[in-house]
Scaffold this active site. Structure first.
Site, short mmCIF file in Angstrom:
data_model
loop_
_atom_site.label_atom_id
_atom_site.label_comp_id
_atom_site.label_asym_id
_atom_site.label_seq_id
_atom_site.Cartn_x
_atom_site.Cartn_y
_atom_site.Cartn_z
N ASP A 1 14.97 6.64 -9.15
CA ASP A 1 14.50 5.34 -8.64
C ASP A 1 13.04 5.43 -8.21
O ASP A 1 12.54 6.52 -7.92
CB ASP A 1 15.34 4.91 -7.42
N1 URA Z 1 20.99 8.07 -7.04
C1 URA Z 1 20.22 7.05 -6.58
O1 URA Z 1 20.69 6.18 -5.87
N2 URA Z 1 18.92 7.06 -6.92
C2 URA Z 1 18.32 8.01 -7.68
O2 URA Z 1 17.11 7.96 -7.95
C3 URA Z 1 19.15 9.06 -8.14
C4 URA Z 1 20.47 9.07 -7.82
#
Ligand code: URA
Length: 236
Positions: free
Chosen positions: A106
C-alpha cells in the site's frame, strides 16, 4: 502478469508481423533460430527470454531482471500514477522499462518490494499453491493481546470476497508491535485483519518474502538486483 510462454510459430508471427501460415515455410526452410539453434518445429515452446532470430534479424533478445527495492512510505506500487511518485521512478534508468511488481504494498506501507520482467517467476512467487511466507512488522495504535494470536491463526472470514484467510502467524514483539507472517496477499489484508479488533495500523513494513530478506544496506528508495541464490529460492 500472464506468463508469456507459447508456440514458436506464434512468437515469430507476432514479432516479425508475418502471417502464421508463412511462418511455417520459414521454419521448414531453416531460417529461424532459437538460442542459436535452427528450429523447424513450430510447436516448440518459447518464452519471453528465448533468443529468437529470423535470418540475421533478431526478433527477441530479452534478459531476465530481478530487483529488490526498499519501498518508502508515500510512493505508489504502480508503474504509472497521476498523483504520486511510482516505485518505477525510484529504480535505476536501465531497470525502468518492462518491469512489473511481484506483490504490491500500500501507499503508506514500506519495505521489501520485488520487481521483475519474468512473469513465470512472479507468478510462482504469488501463487496461492506455493504459499510463500511474507513477513511484516506492524505497529498498532492500541496494545495487542493474546486474542490476536488465536484470531490470526484461526483465519478470518472476509464477506466481500467470501474467503477465510489462511492461518497466519502473529508474534507480539512489544505491546504495540507485532510480526505477522502471511502465506497470501489479499487486498489490504493486514489492515483489515487488525480492523476486526478496531485497532488501526500505524506502520506496516515488509521484511521478507520467502527466503528473500530486505537488504539492511538499502535505505528507503534504494534498490539492487537479486543474487542468483535469491532468484533460485522461488521455485518455478
Ligand atoms: N497488508 C496490507 O494491509 N497492506 C500492505 O501493504 C500489505 C499487506
Amino acid at each position: 502478469m500472464q506468463s508469456k510462454r507459447g508456440r514458436l510459430d506464434r512468437y515469430v508471427s507476432v514479432k516479425a508481423n508475418i502471417p502464421r501460415k508463412s511462418v511455417r515455410d520459414l521454419l521448414l526452410s531453416g531460417r529461424v533460430r532459437v538460442d542459436g539453434e535452427i528450429v523447424k518445429d513450430m510447436d516448440r515452446q518459447v518464452d519471453e527470454f528465448s533468443h529468437i532470430q529470423l535470418d540475421d534479424q533478431i526478433l527477441q533478445a530479452n534478459t531476465p531482471v530481478y530487483v529488490m527495492l526498499h519501498k518508502p512510505v508515500g510512493v505508489v506500487s504502480a508503474t504509472k500514477d497521476n498523483q504520486h511518485k511510482t516505485v518505477i521512478e525510484l529504480l535505476a534508468c536501465e531497470h525502468r522499462h518492462g518491469l512489473h511488481i511481484a506483490g504490491r504494498l500500500d501507499l503508506n506501507s514500506s519495505g521489501l518490494l520485488l520487481l521483475t520482467n519474468d512473469s513465470r517467476w512472479s507468478e510462482a512467487l504469488m501463487s496461492p499453491t506455493q504459499k510463500v511466507d511474507k513477513v511484516y512488522r506492524v505497529t498498532l495504535t492500541n496494545p495487542l493481546t493474546h486474542e490476536y494470536i488465536t484470531a490470526f491463526a484461526d483465519g478470518m472470514y472476509f464477506g466481500f470476497e467470501e474467503i477465510t484467510t489462511q492461518p497466519a502467524k502473529l508474534v507480539i514483539l512489544d505491546p504495540h508491535v507485532a510480526e505477522v507472517t502471511l502465506k497470501e496477499g489479499k487486498y489490504h489484508q493486514i489492515k483489515r485483519m487488525f480492523g476486526r479488533f478496531r485497532n488501526p495500523v500505524m506502520g506496516l513494513h515488509r521484511l521478507s518474502i520467502g527466503d528473500i530478506v530486505l537488504d539492511e544496506q538499502l535505505q528507503p528508495g534504494e534498490s539492487r538486483t537479486l543474487t542468483a541464490a535469491e532468484i533460485a529460492s522461488i521455485k518455478i
